[in-house]
Design an enzyme around this catalytic site. Structure first.
Site, PDB file in Angstrom:
ATOM      1  N   ARG A 242       2.216   1.972   0.893  1.00  0.00           N
ATOM      2  CA  ARG A 242       3.523   1.885   0.949  1.00  0.00           C
ATOM      3  C   ARG A 242       4.161   1.232  -0.205  1.00  0.00           C
ATOM      4  NH1 ARG A 242       3.308  -0.722   6.872  1.00  0.00           N
ATOM      5  NH2 ARG A 242       1.725  -1.767   5.961  1.00  0.00           N
TER       6      ARG A 242
ATOM      7  N   TYR B 280     -15.974  -2.219  12.690  1.00  0.00           N
ATOM      8  CA  TYR B 280     -15.056  -3.219  11.819  1.00  0.00           C
ATOM      9  C   TYR B 280     -15.972  -4.328  11.505  1.00  0.00           C
ATOM     10  CZ  TYR B 280     -11.539  -6.665  10.608  1.00  0.00           C
ATOM     11  OH  TYR B 280     -10.946  -7.540   9.870  1.00  0.00           O
TER      12      TYR B 280
ATOM     13  N   GLY C 233      -3.593  -4.337  -0.720  1.00  0.00           N
ATOM     14  CA  GLY C 233      -3.114  -4.545   0.227  1.00  0.00           C
ATOM     15  C   GLY C 233      -1.898  -5.637   0.383  1.00  0.00           C
ATOM     16  N   ALA C 234      -1.058  -5.355  -0.653  1.00  0.00           N
ATOM     17  CA  ALA C 234      -0.004  -6.467  -0.741  1.00  0.00           C
ATOM     18  C   ALA C 234       1.417  -5.950   0.016  1.00  0.00           C
ATOM     19  CB  ALA C 234       0.459  -6.653  -2.075  1.00  0.00           C
TER      20      ALA C 234
ATOM     21  N   PRO D 292     -11.139 -15.290   7.939  1.00  0.00           N
ATOM     22  CA  PRO D 292     -10.166 -15.786   8.871  1.00  0.00           C
ATOM     23  C   PRO D 292     -10.703 -15.370  10.518  1.00  0.00           C
ATOM     24  CG  PRO D 292      -9.130 -14.447   7.236  1.00  0.00           C
ATOM     25  CD  PRO D 292     -10.752 -14.367   6.966  1.00  0.00           C
ATOM     26  N   GLY D 293     -10.365 -16.260  11.260  1.00  0.00           N
ATOM     27  CA  GLY D 293     -10.045 -15.649  12.863  1.00  0.00           C
ATOM     28  C   GLY D 293      -8.940 -14.937  12.777  1.00  0.00           C
TER      29      GLY D 293
ATOM     30  N   GLU E  95       0.354  -7.424  10.819  1.00  0.00           N
ATOM     31  CA  GLU E  95       0.307  -5.810  11.186  1.00  0.00           C
ATOM     32  C   GLU E  95      -0.980  -5.433  11.755  1.00  0.00           C
ATOM     33  OE1 GLU E  95       2.519  -3.356   8.707  1.00  0.00           O
ATOM     34  OE2 GLU E  95       4.317  -4.803   8.589  1.00  0.00           O
TER      35      GLU E  95
ATOM     36  N   SER F 218     -14.114 -11.673   7.197  1.00  0.00           N
ATOM     37  CA  SER F 218     -13.452 -12.079   8.447  1.00  0.00           C
ATOM     38  C   SER F 218     -14.638 -12.817   9.282  1.00  0.00           C
ATOM     39  CB  SER F 218     -13.073 -10.707   9.126  1.00  0.00           C
ATOM     40  OG  SER F 218     -12.959 -10.912  10.568  1.00  0.00           O
TER      41      SER F 218
ATOM     42  N   ASP G 245      -4.330   5.044  -2.111  1.00  0.00           N
ATOM     43  CA  ASP G 245      -4.873   5.111  -1.199  1.00  0.00           C
ATOM     44  C   ASP G 245      -6.375   4.527  -1.569  1.00  0.00           C
ATOM     45  OD1 ASP G 245      -6.568   5.360   1.294  1.00  0.00           O
ATOM     46  OD2 ASP G 245      -5.335   7.110   1.910  1.00  0.00           O
TER      47      ASP G 245
HETATM   48  P1  NAP Z   1      -1.921  -5.889   7.665  1.00  0.00           P
HETATM   49  O1  NAP Z   1      -0.679  -6.758   7.790  1.00  0.00           O
HETATM   50  O2  NAP Z   1      -2.066  -4.701   8.541  1.00  0.00           O
HETATM   51  O3  NAP Z   1      -2.194  -5.612   5.945  1.00  0.00           O
HETATM   52  C1  NAP Z   1      -3.110  -4.866   5.663  1.00  0.00           C
HETATM   53  C2  NAP Z   1      -3.046  -4.302   4.114  1.00  0.00           C
HETATM   54  O4  NAP Z   1      -3.998  -3.419   3.539  1.00  0.00           O
HETATM   55  C3  NAP Z   1      -1.459  -3.535   3.906  1.00  0.00           C
HETATM   56  O5  NAP Z   1      -0.883  -3.960   2.845  1.00  0.00           O
HETATM   57  C4  NAP Z   1      -2.070  -2.121   3.803  1.00  0.00           C
HETATM   58  O6  NAP Z   1      -1.218  -1.415   3.116  1.00  0.00           O
HETATM   59  C5  NAP Z   1      -3.156  -2.433   3.091  1.00  0.00           C
HETATM   60  N1  NAP Z   1      -4.152  -1.138   3.290  1.00  0.00           N
HETATM   61  C6  NAP Z   1      -4.784  -0.533   4.537  1.00  0.00           C
HETATM   62  N2  NAP Z   1      -5.525   0.453   4.333  1.00  0.00           N
HETATM   63  C7  NAP Z   1      -5.180   0.888   2.891  1.00  0.00           C
HETATM   64  C8  NAP Z   1      -5.640   1.976   2.196  1.00  0.00           C
HETATM   65  N3  NAP Z   1      -6.051   3.055   2.616  1.00  0.00           N
HETATM   66  N4  NAP Z   1      -5.222   2.065   1.033  1.00  0.00           N
HETATM   67  C9  NAP Z   1      -4.408   1.059   0.375  1.00  0.00           C
HETATM   68  N5  NAP Z   1      -4.022  -0.226   1.098  1.00  0.00           N
HETATM   69  C10 NAP Z   1      -4.551  -0.259   2.297  1.00  0.00           C
HETATM   70  O7  NAP Z   1      -3.288  -6.625   8.114  1.00  0.00           O
HETATM   71  P2  NAP Z   1      -3.895  -8.255   7.556  1.00  0.00           P
HETATM   72  O8  NAP Z   1      -4.026  -8.908   8.606  1.00  0.00           O
HETATM   73  O9  NAP Z   1      -2.741  -8.576   6.511  1.00  0.00           O
HETATM   74  O10 NAP Z   1      -5.186  -7.687   6.912  1.00  0.00           O
HETATM   75  C11 NAP Z   1      -5.413  -8.085   5.286  1.00  0.00           C
HETATM   76  C12 NAP Z   1      -7.123  -8.187   5.403  1.00  0.00           C
HETATM   77  O11 NAP Z   1      -7.391  -9.179   6.322  1.00  0.00           O
HETATM   78  C13 NAP Z   1      -7.915  -7.015   5.960  1.00  0.00           C
HETATM   79  O12 NAP Z   1      -9.029  -6.651   5.046  1.00  0.00           O
HETATM   80  C14 NAP Z   1      -8.347  -7.581   7.370  1.00  0.00           C
HETATM   81  O13 NAP Z   1      -9.340  -6.964   7.779  1.00  0.00           O
HETATM   82  C15 NAP Z   1      -8.615  -8.891   6.861  1.00  0.00           C
HETATM   83  N6  NAP Z   1      -8.431 -10.022   8.208  1.00  0.00           N
HETATM   84  C16 NAP Z   1      -7.343  -9.992   9.161  1.00  0.00           C
HETATM   85  C17 NAP Z   1      -7.472 -10.703   9.971  1.00  0.00           C
HETATM   86  C18 NAP Z   1      -6.375 -10.749  11.304  1.00  0.00           C
HETATM   87  O14 NAP Z   1      -6.686 -11.104  12.269  1.00  0.00           O
HETATM   88  N7  NAP Z   1      -5.089 -10.454  10.838  1.00  0.00           N
HETATM   89  C19 NAP Z   1      -8.579 -11.639  10.372  1.00  0.00           C
HETATM   90  C20 NAP Z   1      -9.414 -11.677   9.510  1.00  0.00           C
HETATM   91  C21 NAP Z   1      -9.535 -10.699   8.335  1.00  0.00           C
HETATM   92  P3  NAP Z   1      -0.569   0.018   3.346  1.00  0.00           P
HETATM   93  O15 NAP Z   1      -0.579   0.281   4.772  1.00  0.00           O
HETATM   94  O16 NAP Z   1       0.751   0.068   2.822  1.00  0.00           O
HETATM   95  O17 NAP Z   1      -1.411   0.883   2.435  1.00  0.00           O
END
Ligand code: NAP
Length: 256
Positions: A40, A158, A14-15, A188-189, A194, A145, A65
């Site tokens: 992507r 979730y 997910g980079a 994280p909170g 995105e 999370s 994926d």
């Molecule tokens: P983000 O900007 O939407 O990034 C999510 C990443 O995961 C993207 O690079 C996306 O890449 C990848 N991903 C999603 N579905 C995928 C799939 N089916 N196959 C391969 N890659 C996939 O959101 P983020 O906040 O950085 O999220 C990263 C992690 O942090 C997640 O596990 C999320 O649950 C966790 N988190 C987020 C928050 C918050 O508030 N933002 C809080 C706590 C924990 P592609 O779309 O290009 O595949």
């Protein structure tokens, strides 16, 4: 900063965005060679170019994926020669989809969350761990999370997926005792990435999530991950809850 002889390899799933992309930046700056994955690939290519302008590191990209077990298997097979030397696995790929009440929720959203956040993480980790054992060490950082500790309305599945990440982190650490492999769960909170756009499906709704408050940034969490990784080898940070100051609990946010 690592010298050229001691460059480590880190895989970040997910980079292409948010926390994963910011972690790639941090680890490249710290001298890690990187394997970066996401669907992507174009985004990963841009990131690679930017990183290599600033750091002399090797970067391998793979677009697939995490919901597709076969694609994970192919990745593990195709990149085996590098992955056998992996020092760090950051299981970051994940998402939330929908915020409807349980009784109104979309089954496809549930599948997407469970297949990505839980099964994808499991299959990837199951592939990597035997190689870490063979090499005699490693560090697995799971992206949990606060949703892996507390539940909120419309968040049951979730949250269940992140409770699972916490349970998997716990179990993995216990099964790996004595193998010199650290397992850390970062929780994280609210982080401004995105994440809310993906969840809500509209920029307007996503912006409302962070309205009037200062959320964490992806860089804040990347820095946390980098700190956890850089502890001396005998220290394993088991889990780390990081809230923005304006968020005192999962459902308690102060807005100006
Ligand atoms: P983000 O900007 O939407 O990034 C999510 C990443 O995961 C993207 O690079 C996306 O890449 C990848 N991903 C999603 N579905 C995928 C799939 N089916 N196959 C391969 N890659 C996939 O959101 P983020 O906040 O950085 O999220 C990263 C992690 O942090 C997640 O596990 C999320 O649950 C966790 N988190 C987020 C928050 C918050 O508030 N933002 C809080 C706590 C924990 P592609 O779309 O290009 O595949």
């Amino acid at each position: 900063m690592m010298g050229p002889m001691e460059k480590k390899w880190a895989l970040i799933t997910g980079a292409s965005s948010g926390i994963g992309a910011a972690t790639a930046e941090k680890l490249a700056a710290a001298g890690y060679n990187l394997v970066l994955t996401a669907r992507r690939l174009q985004r990963l290519e841009t990131l690679k170019k930017n990183l290599q302008e600033r750091a002399k590191v090797e970067i391998i990209l793979a677009g697939f994926d995490m919901r597709q077990p076969k694609e994970i298997q192919n990745f593990l097979r195709d990149q085996a020669s590098t992955l056998k030397n992996l020092d760090v696995l950051v299981n970051n790929a994940g998402l939330a989809k929908g915020i409807e009440k349980f009784q109104e929720a979309n089954l496809e959203d549930w599948d997407m969350m469970l297949e990505t956040n839980v099964r994808g993480l499991l299959y990837m980790t199951r592939g990597i761990v035997p190689w870490m054992i063979e090499r005699g060490g490693g560090h697995i950082v799971n992206m949990g999370s606060v949703a892996g500790r507390w539940v909120y309305p419309g968040g049951s599945v979730y949250c269940a997926s992140k409770f699972a990440v916490r349970a998997i982190s716990e179990g993995l650490r216990q099964d790996l005792v004595g193998k010199n492999i650290r397992v850390s769960n970062i929780e994280p909170g609210m982080v401004d990435t995105e994440f809310s756009l993906v969840r809500m499906g509209s920029q307007q709704k996503a912006d409302a999530v962070y309205a009037g408050m200062k959320p964490l940034t992806a860089e804040d969490i990347a820095e946390t991950i980098s700190w956890v990784l850089s502890r001396p080898a005998h220290i394993n940070v088991q889990e780390l809850v990081v809230y923005p100051t304006a968020q005192a609990h999962i459902g308690l946010v102060h807005r100006n």
